[in-house]
Write a protein that holds these residues in place. Structure first.
Motif: not given
Length: 226
Positions: A164-178, A210-216
């Motif tokens: 898989l490619q791309g980034v994990l979108d914050g507004s998308d992940i927020l929809k999965l509240v369960k 993964n190859n994720m970056s930035g701060e935790l």
């Protein structure tokens, strides 16, 4: 297949080989069929013309030697399926886009450890009752479709070891509240870990190697069930 009162059939953990008989998969009585951990092979049988309405709700064909593709005709016949475990086989091809239209009650779908390819179909977002989607260790590629996050009943989303490619979108992940389990490890995702993950209060397991970056994100401290 002629046992019209047969509702549950469990033949798992044996040394059965050959094909899965059409009379079992398209029985007029069987609700639960478990043939996992055998040596069954070949492709799944197909109906030439789908008459639908088969009562099968739970199908476990995991840990066999099945090959071939999941045809859309197969799903047309599985209108009542609730749980399907097809993991640990050698299925190929793509996930049919019609999967949730034909099987609106689908709650558990496990396709991990196969050879499925192509992209994750956006139409999975139409699976309003889908609680578990596991498809790790396949050959899926491309970006995670935004529509997938419309399946807001998801509690377990596991897609490790795909391309898989791309980034994990914050507004998308927020929809999965369960969500209790999110496993997107070894997939090639990049970018930051979104702060919004900290709002998933039920999260127990998070894998993002993964190859994720930035701060935790400090917001992860809000996930007190991790």
């Amino acid at each position: 297949g002629n046992l019209t009162g047969l509702l549950h059939l469990n033949l798992s953990h044996n040394l059965l080989n050959g094909n899965l008989p059409m009379e079992l998969l398209f029985s007029r009585s069987i609700i639960v069929l478990d043939v996992s951990f055998n040596r069954l092979d070949g492709s799944l049988p197909e109906l030439q013309s789908s008459s639908g309405g088969f009562p099968l709700q739970v199908l476990n064909i995991s840990s066999n030697l099945f090959t071939g593709q999941f045809s859309s005709k197969l799903w047309e016949a599985m209108k009542n399926i609730v749980a399907l475990n097809a993991s640990n086989n050698s299925f190929t091809g793509q996930i049919p886009s019609s999967i949730c239209i034909n099987s609106p009650s689908l709650a558990i779908l496990d396709l991990s450890y196969n050879q499925f390819s192509g992209s994750i179909p956006p139409e999975l977002g139409n699976c309003s009752k889908l609680r578990e989607f596991k498809a790790g260790y396949n050959n899926f590629n491309g970006a995670l479709p935004e529509e997938l996050f419309s399946a807001t009943s998801l509690e377990h989303l596991s897609l490790p070891s795909n391309d898989l490619q791309g980034v994990l979108d914050g507004s998308d992940i927020l929809k999965l509240v369960k969500l209790t389990v999110l496993d997107l490890g070894s997939t090639g995702l990049s970018g930051n870990i979104p702060d919004s993950i900290g709002q998933l209060s039920t999260l127990e397991e998070l894998r993002l190697d993964n190859n994720m970056s930035g701060e935790l994100p400090s917001a992860l401290g809000n996930c007190t069930n991790l």
